[in-house]
Design an enzyme around this catalytic site. Structure first.
Site, PDB file in Angstrom:
ATOM      1  N   THR A   1       0.823  -1.215   0.000  1.00  0.00           N
ATOM      2  CA  THR A   1       0.000   0.000   0.000  1.00  0.00           C
ATOM      3  C   THR A   1       0.857   1.266   0.000  1.00  0.00           C
ATOM      4  O   THR A   1       1.979   1.269   0.525  1.00  0.00           O
ATOM      5  CB  THR A   1      -0.902  -0.008   1.260  1.00  0.00           C
ATOM      6  OG1 THR A   1      -1.510   1.268   1.406  1.00  0.00           O
ATOM      7  CG2 THR A   1      -0.117  -0.305   2.536  1.00  0.00           C
ATOM      8  N   ASP A   2       0.282   2.345  -0.521  1.00  0.00           N
ATOM      9  CA  ASP A   2       0.989   3.640  -0.479  1.00  0.00           C
ATOM     10  C   ASP A   2       1.171   4.128   0.961  1.00  0.00           C
ATOM     11  O   ASP A   2       2.018   4.979   1.238  1.00  0.00           O
ATOM     12  CB  ASP A   2       0.256   4.699  -1.324  1.00  0.00           C
ATOM     13  CG  ASP A   2      -1.184   4.968  -0.905  1.00  0.00           C
ATOM     14  OD1 ASP A   2      -1.680   4.319   0.050  1.00  0.00           O
ATOM     15  OD2 ASP A   2      -1.827   5.826  -1.549  1.00  0.00           O
ATOM     16  N   GLU A   3       0.358   3.564   1.896  1.00  0.00           N
ATOM     17  CA  GLU A   3       0.434   4.052   3.280  1.00  0.00           C
ATOM     18  C   GLU A   3       1.775   3.752   3.938  1.00  0.00           C
ATOM     19  O   GLU A   3       2.105   4.345   4.960  1.00  0.00           O
ATOM     20  CB  GLU A   3      -0.702   3.452   4.116  1.00  0.00           C
ATOM     21  CG  GLU A   3      -2.060   3.820   3.562  1.00  0.00           C
ATOM     22  CD  GLU A   3      -3.201   3.735   4.559  1.00  0.00           C
ATOM     23  OE1 GLU A   3      -2.943   3.568   5.757  1.00  0.00           O
ATOM     24  OE2 GLU A   3      -4.351   3.864   4.124  1.00  0.00           O
TER      25      GLU A   3
ATOM     26  N   TYR B   1      -1.882  -0.307  11.108  1.00  0.00           N
ATOM     27  CA  TYR B   1      -2.066  -0.989   9.813  1.00  0.00           C
ATOM     28  C   TYR B   1      -0.856  -0.775   8.907  1.00  0.00           C
ATOM     29  O   TYR B   1      -0.251  -1.731   8.426  1.00  0.00           O
ATOM     30  CB  TYR B   1      -3.346  -0.474   9.114  1.00  0.00           C
ATOM     31  CG  TYR B   1      -3.384  -0.805   7.628  1.00  0.00           C
ATOM     32  CD1 TYR B   1      -3.529  -2.129   7.197  1.00  0.00           C
ATOM     33  CD2 TYR B   1      -3.250   0.188   6.653  1.00  0.00           C
ATOM     34  CE1 TYR B   1      -3.544  -2.449   5.836  1.00  0.00           C
ATOM     35  CE2 TYR B   1      -3.262  -0.124   5.294  1.00  0.00           C
ATOM     36  CZ  TYR B   1      -3.414  -1.445   4.895  1.00  0.00           C
ATOM     37  OH  TYR B   1      -3.420  -1.751   3.544  1.00  0.00           O
TER      38      TYR B   1
ATOM     39  N   LYS C   1       1.938  -3.399   7.380  1.00  0.00           N
ATOM     40  CA  LYS C   1       2.187  -3.609   5.939  1.00  0.00           C
ATOM     41  C   LYS C   1       3.660  -3.329   5.616  1.00  0.00           C
ATOM     42  O   LYS C   1       4.276  -4.045   4.822  1.00  0.00           O
ATOM     43  CB  LYS C   1       1.281  -2.696   5.095  1.00  0.00           C
ATOM     44  CG  LYS C   1      -0.187  -3.048   5.119  1.00  0.00           C
ATOM     45  CD  LYS C   1      -0.527  -4.411   4.544  1.00  0.00           C
ATOM     46  CE  LYS C   1      -0.347  -4.508   3.055  1.00  0.00           C
ATOM     47  NZ  LYS C   1      -0.796  -5.838   2.534  1.00  0.00           N
TER      48      LYS C   1
END
Ligand code: NAD
Ligand code: DAU
Length: 333
Positions: free
Chosen positions: A125-127, A149, A153
């Site tokens: 994810t970009d997060e 989260y 990741k």
């Protein structure tokens, strides 16, 4: 290819399964999914009609179960979508996030090592990059996750890269931006707001509503993931984003306009803890694989909201779940 898709009963994984079966009709596709609250067998109703599709219920943290499925179906490659995915849930109870998103990823990497598989694509994810005020993140930017989260990741990504460095495993990582489309669990912004508006309930917009995300339509994301799996260079990371940066306010007004619902449904509520302000991805590298998004944001949003309007039987039962009941109480919606 004999492909194992973990987390394939969820939102993006089920779209990817449908796309693989359509684009690669000679593939065997095995979905391996724990069926948590987010996994829904109904998401695979189209895939189930295909004789090249198999489903196995199981947990990616369970090494014996992973080994069994890989052996039984003589799996060659793995695409790992399986994860705990909702940021607000990770703020409430982070533990399952670390288990599945870090240790589950590592368990799969062990299977890749043991059975000498051809490819392992990690869906990230970009997060993991954190928040960016201006511009867009490149694949070489440092990881600076800020929620339980995104930290989990990032932990998964680091395991993947370490297994590449140490054991030379044939891995790839794709980091996608915010997806939207049919079959997304109605806890995420777009399906939650569309279904609340359809029910005449208010739309709880966090903080000042100016947090910004880079939205990509799920089919465009899956096409990008397919390009990475087929043509990506081993050991590399690829960003997949739609280039549609929108504030949450813009998204909210857009949904209300499509459904002809009043702006008075918007309810300003307290902010998410540690809320990242803005995400945006540079996708030049993925475009060198011949991929680019096909959907305009306006058309994709219209199509998505219409799907929720036309498919209440899919989402209505999901909204009575424990977490969404808690959420409603919290924001009085
Ligand atoms: P989702 O929550 O809709 O689905 C997750 C799926 O994983 C479910 O089917 C669930 O049953 C399964 N699962 C969870 N834990 C498992 C375990 N221990 N073993 C086996 N299966 C398990 O998620 P999604 O939105 O489709 O996201 C899929 C992947 O894409 C995730 O890895 C997520 O981090 C990543 N991602 C999502 C987005 C987005 O906007 N939704 C954006 C970027 C990246
Ligand atoms: O960026 C990719 C990520 O996008 C994925 O990795 C995650 O799995 C996925 O859940 C998503 O995370 P976000 O936190 O960005 O998505 P969410 O839909 O939860 O929220 C989008 C924005 O909307 C965010 O700024 C918070 C805001 N929001 C969300 C909800 C649920 C609200 O204002 N009100 C809400 O009720």
């Amino acid at each position: 290819m004999r492909l194992l898709i973990t987390g394939g009963a969820g939102f993006i994984g089920s779209h990817f399964t449908d796309m693989r079966l359509k684009r690669h009709p000679r593939d065997l596709v095995v979905v391996f999914d724990k069926l948590t609250y987010a996994g829904n067998p109904a998401n695979l109703s189209q895939a189930k009609k295909n004789p090249n599709f198999k489903f196995v219920q199981g947990d990616i943290c369970d090494r014996a179960a992973v080994d069994r499925v890989v052996k039984k179906y003589r799996i060659e490659s793995v695409v790992n979508f399986a994860a705990e995915t909702h940021v607000d849930r990770s703020i409430l109870s982070p533990e399952d996030f670390a288990k599945t998103d870090v240790l589950g990823t590592q368990t799969l990497l062990e299977a890749v090592r043991k059975f000498k598989l051809r490819k392992f694509l990690q869906i990230s994810t970009d997060e993991v990059y954190g928040s960016i005020e201006r511009g867009a993140f490149k694949e070489t930017d440092p990881l600076k996750p800020s929620s339980p989260y995104s930290a989990s990741k990032a932990g998964g990504d680091l395991q993947v890269l370490a297994y590449r460095h140490t054991y030379g495993l044939p891995v790839l990582i794709a980091r996608s931006s915010n997806n939207f489309g049919p079959r997304q669990y109605p806890e995420k912004l777009i399906p939650l707001f569309a279904t609340n508006a359809l029910e005449g309930k208010s739309l709880p917009l966090y903080g000042d509503g100016l947090n910004t995300r880079d939205w990509v339509y799920v089919e465009d994301n899956c096409a990008g993931l397919d390009a990475v799996l087929e043509k990506g260079a081993l050991g590399e990371v690829y960003n997949i984003g739609g280039g549609n940066t929108r504030t949450n306010r813009e998204i909210t007004y857009g949904i209300l306009k499509i459904l002809h619902k009043p702006e008075s449904l918007i309810k300003r509520v307290s902010d998410r803890l540690g809320h990242d302000r803005r995400y945006a991805l540079a996708t030049t590298k993925a475009r060198t694989l011949g991929w680019k998004p096909q959907w305009t944001f306006a058309k994709a949003l219209q199509h998505t909201v219409a799907w929720y309007r036309d498919n209440p039987a899919w989402w209505q039962p999901l909204k009575s779940g424990e977490y969404l009941q808690y959420y409603r109480k919290q924001y009085k919606v």
